[in-house]
Write an enzyme that holds these catalytic residues in place. Structure first.
Site, PDB file in Angstrom:
ATOM      1  N   TYR A   1       0.834  -1.209   0.000  1.00  0.00           N
ATOM      2  CA  TYR A   1       0.000   0.000   0.000  1.00  0.00           C
ATOM      3  C   TYR A   1       0.862   1.249   0.000  1.00  0.00           C
ATOM      4  O   TYR A   1       2.021   1.247   0.441  1.00  0.00           O
ATOM      5  CB  TYR A   1      -0.915   0.030   1.218  1.00  0.00           C
ATOM      6  CG  TYR A   1      -0.192   0.264   2.534  1.00  0.00           C
ATOM      7  CD1 TYR A   1       0.015   1.565   3.010  1.00  0.00           C
ATOM      8  CD2 TYR A   1       0.291  -0.801   3.288  1.00  0.00           C
ATOM      9  CE1 TYR A   1       0.696   1.788   4.199  1.00  0.00           C
ATOM     10  CE2 TYR A   1       0.958  -0.591   4.472  1.00  0.00           C
ATOM     11  CZ  TYR A   1       1.164   0.704   4.929  1.00  0.00           C
ATOM     12  OH  TYR A   1       1.840   0.913   6.101  1.00  0.00           O
TER      13      TYR A   1
ATOM     14  N   PHE B   1       2.136   9.620   3.624  1.00  0.00           N
ATOM     15  CA  PHE B   1       2.546   9.512   5.024  1.00  0.00           C
ATOM     16  C   PHE B   1       3.117   8.148   5.378  1.00  0.00           C
ATOM     17  O   PHE B   1       3.748   7.985   6.416  1.00  0.00           O
ATOM     18  CB  PHE B   1       1.382   9.859   5.959  1.00  0.00           C
ATOM     19  CG  PHE B   1       0.201   8.927   5.834  1.00  0.00           C
ATOM     20  CD1 PHE B   1       0.187   7.689   6.472  1.00  0.00           C
ATOM     21  CD2 PHE B   1      -0.913   9.302   5.091  1.00  0.00           C
ATOM     22  CE1 PHE B   1      -0.907   6.854   6.381  1.00  0.00           C
ATOM     23  CE2 PHE B   1      -2.005   8.463   4.995  1.00  0.00           C
ATOM     24  CZ  PHE B   1      -2.012   7.229   5.618  1.00  0.00           C
ATOM     25  N   ASP B   2       2.898   7.140   4.489  1.00  0.00           N
ATOM     26  CA  ASP B   2       3.427   5.805   4.787  1.00  0.00           C
ATOM     27  C   ASP B   2       3.378   4.953   3.518  1.00  0.00           C
ATOM     28  O   ASP B   2       2.542   5.194   2.621  1.00  0.00           O
ATOM     29  CB  ASP B   2       2.622   5.129   5.891  1.00  0.00           C
ATOM     30  CG  ASP B   2       3.303   3.861   6.423  1.00  0.00           C
ATOM     31  OD1 ASP B   2       4.521   3.702   6.176  1.00  0.00           O
ATOM     32  OD2 ASP B   2       2.620   3.046   7.067  1.00  0.00           O
TER      33      ASP B   2
ATOM     34  N   ILE C   1      -6.947  -0.458  11.345  1.00  0.00           N
ATOM     35  CA  ILE C   1      -7.968   0.565  11.549  1.00  0.00           C
ATOM     36  C   ILE C   1      -9.267   0.036  10.950  1.00  0.00           C
ATOM     37  O   ILE C   1      -9.267  -0.757  10.013  1.00  0.00           O
ATOM     38  CB  ILE C   1      -7.558   1.906  10.916  1.00  0.00           C
ATOM     39  CG1 ILE C   1      -7.266   1.747   9.429  1.00  0.00           C
ATOM     40  CG2 ILE C   1      -6.358   2.510  11.648  1.00  0.00           C
ATOM     41  CD1 ILE C   1      -6.961   3.050   8.714  1.00  0.00           C
TER      42      ILE C   1
ATOM     43  N   TYR D   1      -7.961   7.182  12.409  1.00  0.00           N
ATOM     44  CA  TYR D   1      -7.317   7.482  13.676  1.00  0.00           C
ATOM     45  C   TYR D   1      -8.066   8.561  14.476  1.00  0.00           C
ATOM     46  O   TYR D   1      -7.581   9.012  15.531  1.00  0.00           O
ATOM     47  CB  TYR D   1      -5.865   7.913  13.433  1.00  0.00           C
ATOM     48  CG  TYR D   1      -5.024   6.755  12.919  1.00  0.00           C
ATOM     49  CD1 TYR D   1      -4.506   5.821  13.804  1.00  0.00           C
ATOM     50  CD2 TYR D   1      -4.785   6.598  11.566  1.00  0.00           C
ATOM     51  CE1 TYR D   1      -3.741   4.753  13.341  1.00  0.00           C
ATOM     52  CE2 TYR D   1      -4.030   5.548  11.091  1.00  0.00           C
ATOM     53  CZ  TYR D   1      -3.510   4.614  11.981  1.00  0.00           C
ATOM     54  OH  TYR D   1      -2.764   3.569  11.527  1.00  0.00           O
TER      55      TYR D   1
ATOM     56  N   PHE E   1      -5.713   5.210   0.795  1.00  0.00           N
ATOM     57  CA  PHE E   1      -4.787   4.079   0.671  1.00  0.00           C
ATOM     58  C   PHE E   1      -4.900   3.470  -0.731  1.00  0.00           C
ATOM     59  O   PHE E   1      -6.000   3.119  -1.180  1.00  0.00           O
ATOM     60  CB  PHE E   1      -5.093   2.992   1.707  1.00  0.00           C
ATOM     61  CG  PHE E   1      -4.731   3.373   3.108  1.00  0.00           C
ATOM     62  CD1 PHE E   1      -3.451   3.120   3.592  1.00  0.00           C
ATOM     63  CD2 PHE E   1      -5.649   3.990   3.944  1.00  0.00           C
ATOM     64  CE1 PHE E   1      -3.122   3.477   4.896  1.00  0.00           C
ATOM     65  CE2 PHE E   1      -5.318   4.349   5.238  1.00  0.00           C
ATOM     66  CZ  PHE E   1      -4.046   4.093   5.722  1.00  0.00           C
TER      67      PHE E   1
END
Length: 566
Positions: free
Chosen positions: A55, A65-66, A85, A111, A128
């Site tokens: 992902y 961010f990731d 999540i 979150y 995502f």
């Protein structure tokens, strides 16, 4: 009209400005955009499944961010077990292998108001880009999909069997991690005794030679949590596309099938016999490796004496001439673990389709069968007799060799004069005129190991059907000429026509021929009379000067040693 157009343009600008500066509409639930869907979806993710996926995580403005790609490893997790999540737990359900989704998750399913440290601010919508690579369930076992089954299957893989197979090994997303084909060598192993990963041990059971199947296994039956350390990641499902080429068990002996035995079988081979046979040799999957037919020459060998591989030694015992059989030989009775190099791989089962041409034993004698004997049989052929006979000659498998009938004349020989092979001498002995015989001659009494070029193969058993047509009685052993009447006391003088006290070759020859023509003497039948007479003259010409004197002249009865003379 001009005023209205200006008003409409002004209003549209206001609407566009309001849209650009309005706050985003809050998401009530996740949004899923399927950016790629594979043509086939064999399995979709369910709650409780374990997945491996890649992902990229981004904010709505595109800022990343990731990313699992950046870490160089997939994200591996159970779905629906609150290990993710809430929005991702929902987004992964229903995905197929190699499917790609763009997932938008509202804050309350991500979150929330707390965010995630310095990485994700509070109340953030998350995007995502997800690619699913693997899915399995702890309840999964080995899955088998057989996509080719051979027409015949005489045997299936069982526990403790030894197999040879080719495979392509891939991950569930199709990534190739290994292949026996690229090494150009089969994978050879025992099945069911722990030499393989558990899933392959199970997946090979029940296969037939020539069968193709796809074996899919979860990591618990593959390489588990840690993978293999190089090409197979941890927790990976494995897919093997397998073709089984060979199968045997260390307890196996040879098997004989497809026997076609001729109606007449008077004799079967035993250990110590010498056998001539044709064969086609192949592996168990049908791959050809050798043939005597391609060399246009039989394979000739003793059986039961270790001259051939053990399985063939055994398989050729008890065969009949003309018999066909298939002999299947396990590797421990063939070429073992090493094979022969290029043609026969190690640990290969061999299949020979055999046709027995003939066999004999070195202790064999000529076999004589009288097929017809006249009622009157006063005289029987003996050594020295001049015989005339017809024959049809063939090999044991019925292949014609020759026949006197093709030439329209008999074959004429003197028995005991080495004018034919010893076996034919045996076959003609003691025959009556008009008698017929079936004569089988082993090669050591025929044409031996060399045979006759383009006519009789080496080490071939010969079969003759003979008929004695005529016979002329020969002379006593050791004689090439005999007198029918009493010998003249003036023999030398009668030869010496010119009375010069010596006999010339011409005088000697004329005299002997005259005695034969007058019935007073006989030359050995079946030989050139002039050669006999020349030999007789040479024996009398003691000093070799080309003339016979009265001192040299002697009758055979006066000789201490036997000669072909008077």
């Amino acid at each position: 009209f001009k005023f209205n157009r200006m008003l409409m343009l002004y209003l549209s600008v206001l609407v566009a400005f309001a849209a650009c500066n309005a706050p985003p509409v809050p998401l009530d639930d996740i949004l899923i955009e399927k950016t790629f869907v594979p043509e086939q979806c064999v399995r979709a993710v369910k709650v409780g499944d374990y997945v491996r996926y890649h992902y990229n995580g981004m904010f709505p403005d595109g800022k990343k961010f990731d990313s699992s790609y950046d870490r160089g490893s997939t994200y591996n997790v159970f779905v629906g077990k609150k290990q993710l999540i809430q929005g991702m737990d929902k987004a992964l359900v229903g995905m197929c292998i190699n499917e790609r989704r763009l997932v938008k998750i509202p804050p309350h399913l991500a979150y929330g108001k707390q965010g995630y440290g310095d990485i994700i601010p509070p109340d953030s919508i998350l995007h995502f880009d997800v690619l699913l690579l693997d899915v399995w369930n702890p309840e999964d076992g080995v899955q088998i999909n057989t996509y080719h089954t051979p027409s015949t299957c005489s045997r299936k893989v069982e526990v403790s069997d030894y197999v040879r197979y080719h495979y392509n090994g891939t991950l569930l997303d199709g990534t190739l991690f290994d292949s026996s084909h690229t090494r150009m060598r089969t994978y050879d192993t025992y099945v069911g005794i722990g030499w393989l990963i558990a899933g392959m041990d199970q997946g090979l059971l029940g296969m037939c030679v020539g069968e193709r199947r796809i074996i899919t296994m979860p990591p618990s039956l593959g390489y588990g949590e840690n993978g293999d350390g190089s090409d197979i990641p941890g927790q990976a499902s494995l897919v093997f596309d397998v073709i089984l080429l060979d199968l045997h068990n260390p307890r196996d002996g040879i098997t004989v099938t497809n026997q076609k035995v001729p109606e007449s079988c008077t004799r079967k081979s035993i250990a110590g016999d010498f056998v001539r046979y044709h064969y086609n040799g192949s592996l168990l999957d049908g791959t050809f490796f050798d043939s005597s037919y391609s060399r246009n020459r039989t394979y000739d060998t003793y059986v039961g004496r270790g001259y051939v591989i053990a399985g063939m030694d055994e398989g050729l015992i008890g065969v009949c001439v003309g018999e066909r059989r298939t002999i299947t030989i396990p590797p421990h009775l063939a070429y073992g673990e090493e094979g022969t190099g290029t043609k026969i791989p190690g640990s290969a089962v061999l299949v020979f389709d055999v046709h027995i041409i003939d066999f004999h034993n070195p202790s064999d004698n000529t076999q004589i069968t009288v097929t017809y004997k006249p009622e009157t049989c006063d005289k029987q052929a003996k050594k020295g007799d001049f015989v005339k006979y017809h024959y049809n000659a063939s090999l044991m498998d019925g292949t014609d060799i020759d026949s006197t009938h093709n030439y329209g004349k008999t074959y004429d020989i003197v028995l005991g004069a080495n004018q034919v092979v010893p076996g034919m001498e045996d076959g003609l002995m003691n025959m009556c005129v008009g008698e017929k015989r079936h004569v089988v001659i082993p090669p050591h009494l025929g044409y031996g190991e060399r045979g006759v070029t383009d006519e009789v193969p080496g080490s071939a058993v010969l079969v003759f059907d003979i008929e004695l047509i005529d016979m002329e009685e020969g002379l006593p052993e050791g004689y090439m000429f005999i007198w029918n009447d009493d010998v003249s006391p003036d023999l030398f003088s009668e030869m010496d026509k010119n009375d010069d006290k010596q006999v010339e070759p011409s005088e000697f020859t004329d005299y002997i021929l005259r005695q034969v023509n007058d019935g007073k003497g006989r030359l050995a039948p079946g030989f050139d009379p002039y050669r006999i007479i020349d030999n007789m003259f040479s024996n009398q010409d003691r000093n070799g000067d080309g003339k016979i004197t009265e001192a040299e002249f002697k009758l055979k009865a006066d000789e201490a040693a036997a000669h072909d003379e008077l």
